[in-house]
Design a protein around this motif. Structure first.
Motif, PDB file in Angstrom:
ATOM      1  N   LEU A 106       3.322  59.684 -22.792  1.00 38.96           N
ATOM      2  CA  LEU A 106       4.490  60.219 -23.009  1.00 38.96           C
ATOM      3  C   LEU A 106       4.218  61.359 -23.751  1.00 38.96           C
ATOM      4  CD1 LEU A 106       6.751  57.052 -23.560  1.00 38.96           C
ATOM      5  CD2 LEU A 106       6.782  58.657 -21.951  1.00 38.96           C
ATOM      6  N   ALA A 107       3.424  61.450 -24.640  1.00 37.51           N
ATOM      7  CA  ALA A 107       3.282  62.554 -25.604  1.00 37.51           C
ATOM      8  C   ALA A 107       2.698  63.783 -24.694  1.00 37.51           C
ATOM      9  CB  ALA A 107       2.377  62.466 -26.560  1.00 37.51           C
ATOM     10  N   LEU A 108       1.875  63.518 -23.675  1.00 35.43           N
ATOM     11  CA  LEU A 108       1.118  64.587 -22.873  1.00 35.43           C
ATOM     12  C   LEU A 108       2.260  64.990 -21.834  1.00 35.43           C
ATOM     13  CD1 LEU A 108      -2.501  63.140 -22.214  1.00 35.43           C
ATOM     14  CD2 LEU A 108      -1.771  65.109 -23.495  1.00 35.43           C
ATOM     15  N   ALA A 109       2.767  63.900 -21.297  1.00 38.38           N
ATOM     16  CA  ALA A 109       3.966  64.465 -20.367  1.00 38.38           C
ATOM     17  C   ALA A 109       5.015  65.282 -21.034  1.00 38.38           C
ATOM     18  CB  ALA A 109       4.512  63.219 -19.616  1.00 38.38           C
ATOM     19  N   GLY A 110       5.446  64.980 -22.138  1.00 38.19           N
ATOM     20  CA  GLY A 110       6.635  65.615 -22.893  1.00 38.19           C
ATOM     21  C   GLY A 110       6.135  67.046 -23.309  1.00 38.19           C
ATOM     22  N   ALA A 111       4.806  67.239 -23.607  1.00 44.56           N
ATOM     23  CA  ALA A 111       4.098  68.573 -23.970  1.00 44.56           C
ATOM     24  C   ALA A 111       4.246  69.270 -22.677  1.00 44.56           C
ATOM     25  CB  ALA A 111       2.958  68.262 -24.537  1.00 44.56           C
ATOM     26  N   VAL A 112       3.758  68.862 -21.752  1.00 43.51           N
ATOM     27  CA  VAL A 112       3.598  69.408 -20.300  1.00 43.51           C
ATOM     28  C   VAL A 112       5.089  70.094 -19.926  1.00 43.51           C
ATOM     29  CG1 VAL A 112       3.157  69.245 -18.084  1.00 43.51           C
ATOM     30  CG2 VAL A 112       1.528  68.792 -19.702  1.00 43.51           C
ATOM     31  N   ILE A 113       5.932  69.053 -19.900  1.00 44.49           N
ATOM     32  CA  ILE A 113       7.257  69.613 -19.396  1.00 44.49           C
ATOM     33  C   ILE A 113       7.822  70.734 -20.561  1.00 44.49           C
ATOM     34  CG2 ILE A 113       9.479  68.573 -19.150  1.00 44.49           C
ATOM     35  CD1 ILE A 113       8.456  65.939 -18.384  1.00 44.49           C
ATOM     36  N   ALA A 114       7.581  70.388 -21.882  1.00 44.72           N
ATOM     37  CA  ALA A 114       8.281  71.553 -22.641  1.00 44.72           C
ATOM     38  C   ALA A 114       7.707  72.509 -22.529  1.00 44.72           C
ATOM     39  CB  ALA A 114       8.272  71.044 -23.999  1.00 44.72           C
TER      40      ALA A 114
END
Length: 154
Positions: free
Chosen positions: A42-50
């Motif tokens: 979730l942290a990685l996905a959130g960072a990539v999306i942002a």
């Protein structure tokens, strides 16, 4: 007044994100290896999306929810999937922090972040509709935080 509200909203979002990161961990649920893996994803996905959202804005990027004057309306890239990918990324990463925190306070803080970003996005969209006549059509086609969900009524 508008600038003061913008600064307050941005400040509040950072306070909530910091709280998610630094609130004491609890044992509301066990933090198993599975929870750790989901948190990392979730942290990685959130960072990539942002980051994709930040890069996609180009000259329209501003830390404030108040749109830059005469900046182009961005509707391509990640903005072709969701209207507020930076906020989506913050919510996604925040959910990971809430999961690893394993406390009711983490859940409440994450919900406060979601509500804050939802309100901030609605305010920002009202300004974007005024600035960009095409925004209403774009908003009717593209979801706010998730593809297809939260489209504007045409």
């Amino acid at each position: 007044m508008k600038r003061a509200l913008a600064v307050a909203l941005v400040s509040a979002q950072f306070v909530l994100l910091l709280a998610l990161a630094f609130l004491p961990h609890s044992t509301l649920w066990p933090v198993s290896p599975g929870v750790v893996v989901v948190t990392i994803l979730l942290a990685l996905a959130g960072a990539v999306i942002a980051v994709l959202g930040v890069l996609g804005l180009g000259p329209a990027l501003t830390a404030s929810p108040i749109p830059r004057e005469h900046a182009p309306l961005v509707t391509g890239g990640v903005y072709g999937l969701v209207r507020s990918p930076i906020y989506t990324g913050l919510m996604t990463g925040g959910l990971g922090l809430a999961l690893i925190g394993a406390s009711a306070l983490h859940i409440l803080t994450w919900l406060a972040l979601v509500l804050l970003l939802a309100g901030k996005a609605r305010w920002e969209e009202r300004m974007l509709v005024s600035e960009h006549p095409d925004y209403a059509d774009y908003g009717a086609r593209v979801g706010r935080f998730l593809p297809g969900i939260g489209r504007l009524k045409s």
